[in-house]
Design an enzyme around this catalytic site. Structure first.
Site, PDB file in Angstrom:
ATOM      1  N   SER A   6      28.273 -37.502  44.234  1.00 24.28           N
ATOM      2  CA  SER A   6      28.518 -38.101  42.903  1.00 24.28           C
ATOM      3  C   SER A   6      27.459 -37.664  42.122  1.00 24.28           C
ATOM      4  O   SER A   6      26.166 -37.645  42.673  1.00 24.28           O
ATOM      5  CB  SER A   6      29.090 -39.337  43.099  1.00 24.28           C
ATOM      6  OG  SER A   6      30.001 -39.662  44.084  1.00 24.28           O
TER       7      SER A   6
HETATM    8  N1  SAH Z   1      29.233 -41.159  48.412  1.00 25.59           N
HETATM    9  C1  SAH Z   1      29.242 -39.691  48.422  1.00 25.59           C
HETATM   10  C2  SAH Z   1      30.157 -38.887  47.685  1.00 25.59           C
HETATM   11  C3  SAH Z   1      31.559 -38.924  48.213  1.00 25.59           C
HETATM   12  S1  SAH Z   1      32.750 -38.098  47.352  1.00 25.59           S
HETATM   13  C4  SAH Z   1      27.768 -39.463  48.233  1.00 25.59           C
HETATM   14  O1  SAH Z   1      26.787 -40.094  48.128  1.00 25.59           O
HETATM   15  O2  SAH Z   1      27.505 -38.110  48.620  1.00 25.59           O
HETATM   16  C5  SAH Z   1      34.057 -38.677  48.180  1.00 25.59           C
HETATM   17  C6  SAH Z   1      34.320 -38.089  49.799  1.00 25.59           C
HETATM   18  O3  SAH Z   1      35.452 -38.990  50.141  1.00 25.59           O
HETATM   19  C7  SAH Z   1      34.537 -36.645  50.269  1.00 25.59           C
HETATM   20  O4  SAH Z   1      33.585 -36.444  51.240  1.00 25.59           O
HETATM   21  C8  SAH Z   1      35.882 -36.978  50.818  1.00 25.59           C
HETATM   22  O5  SAH Z   1      35.849 -35.903  52.023  1.00 25.59           O
HETATM   23  C9  SAH Z   1      35.899 -38.398  51.392  1.00 25.59           C
HETATM   24  N2  SAH Z   1      37.124 -38.885  51.632  1.00 25.59           N
HETATM   25  C10 SAH Z   1      38.493 -38.562  50.979  1.00 25.59           C
HETATM   26  N3  SAH Z   1      39.351 -39.456  51.641  1.00 25.59           N
HETATM   27  C11 SAH Z   1      38.858 -40.021  52.442  1.00 25.59           C
HETATM   28  C12 SAH Z   1      39.327 -41.286  53.626  1.00 25.59           C
HETATM   29  N4  SAH Z   1      40.311 -41.545  53.476  1.00 25.59           N
HETATM   30  N5  SAH Z   1      38.309 -41.612  54.384  1.00 25.59           N
HETATM   31  C13 SAH Z   1      37.068 -41.315  54.404  1.00 25.59           C
HETATM   32  N6  SAH Z   1      36.617 -40.258  53.440  1.00 25.59           N
HETATM   33  C14 SAH Z   1      37.492 -39.903  52.598  1.00 25.59           C
END
Ligand code: SAH
Length: 235
Positions: A78
């Protein structure tokens, strides 16, 4: 990613000193914008080298306000401002048991680990095995091996380490998944981008002895949650 323009991949040319200067400048900018207030979150943002959580070909964009692609389907780190945007209203603090849904790069988990300290706990769930693996390698390399990483569906939470003081969803949901709310302590808080029609609204929920309180913070734009409570069809 809908709504965001990903900058072109390129070889990394910036030195560690340049990244450090950019990190300090970013923290000053977040303070000036009024997004960053707490001394502990500020310390954590200064402590964690964000560039170490980004694939080499996007590393030089580490402190720009854009989400960057990660290994895995639709995974992104993000934008830098997202972390105080989520952690300030959550009131994330020393000693908290914190659950992150969507590990992505592992950067948000590392920042949270700095905030909660040794007395706290960070658990982070990622649904995509490639992304989970990328985060695990980043966190281990940077000395955050005590962050508990789970490969699975974050919509179900993670009962073995519950209850949690604070929960952050870093993917957009149709509503707060019930299994996760059941794992939040009374007086605890959860934050998520919630899909409302064609928008996402960052929403803070405080769990009370009888019921809950909700506060809408601002419009945001995140990848949709996958899994049992998946919101891909909604956004
Ligand atoms: N917090 C992260 C950004 C994450 S982006 C950072 O600091 O880099 C959102 C993430 O959520 C993606 O990697 C995606 O694969 C994950 N995601 C989507 N659905 C999900 C679920 N049901 N459970 C766990 N992760 C999920």
């Amino acid at each position: 990613m809908r709504g965001w323009i990903v900058p072109p991949p390129k070889a990394s040319a910036k030195s560690a000193a340049e990244f450090e200067r950019e990190r300090h400048a970013k923290v000053r900018a977040l303070e000036a914008q009024g997004l960053l207030k707490s001394a502990r979150i500020k310390m954590a943002l200064l402590e964690v080298p964000r560039e170490e959580f980004i694939p080499r070909e996007y590393r030089d964009y580490a402190y720009e306000e854009v989400p960057l692609p990660l290994p895995g389907a639709n995974a992104t780190i993000s934008c830098p401002h997202s972390y105080p945007l989520f952690y300030e209203p959550l009131g994330l603090a020393r000693g908290h048991r914190f659950l992150e849904i969507g590990t992505g790069s592992g950067y948000g988990a590392a920042v949270a680990r700095e905030v909660v300290g040794d007395e706290g706990l960070v658990v982070s769930i990622e649904i995509d095995p490639l992304t989970h693996d990328f985060a695990r390698r980043n966190l281990e390399r940077m000395g955050y091996a005590d962050v508990q990483l789970v490969l699975g569906d974050g919509g179900l939470g993670y009962a073995p380490a519950a209850p949690y003081d604070r929960v952050a969803f870093t993917a957009a949901c149709g509503s707060f998944p019930a299994p996760v709310l059941a794992q939040v302590k009374i007086g605890g808080r959860a934050i998520a981008p919630l899909i409302e029609d064609d928008r996402q609204i960052l929403t803070l929920l405080t769990k009370e002895a009888c019921g809950e309180r909700r506060e809408k913070i601002c419009p945001v734009l995140y990848v949709a949650l996958r899994g049992a409570y998946g919101a891909e069809a909604l956004f």
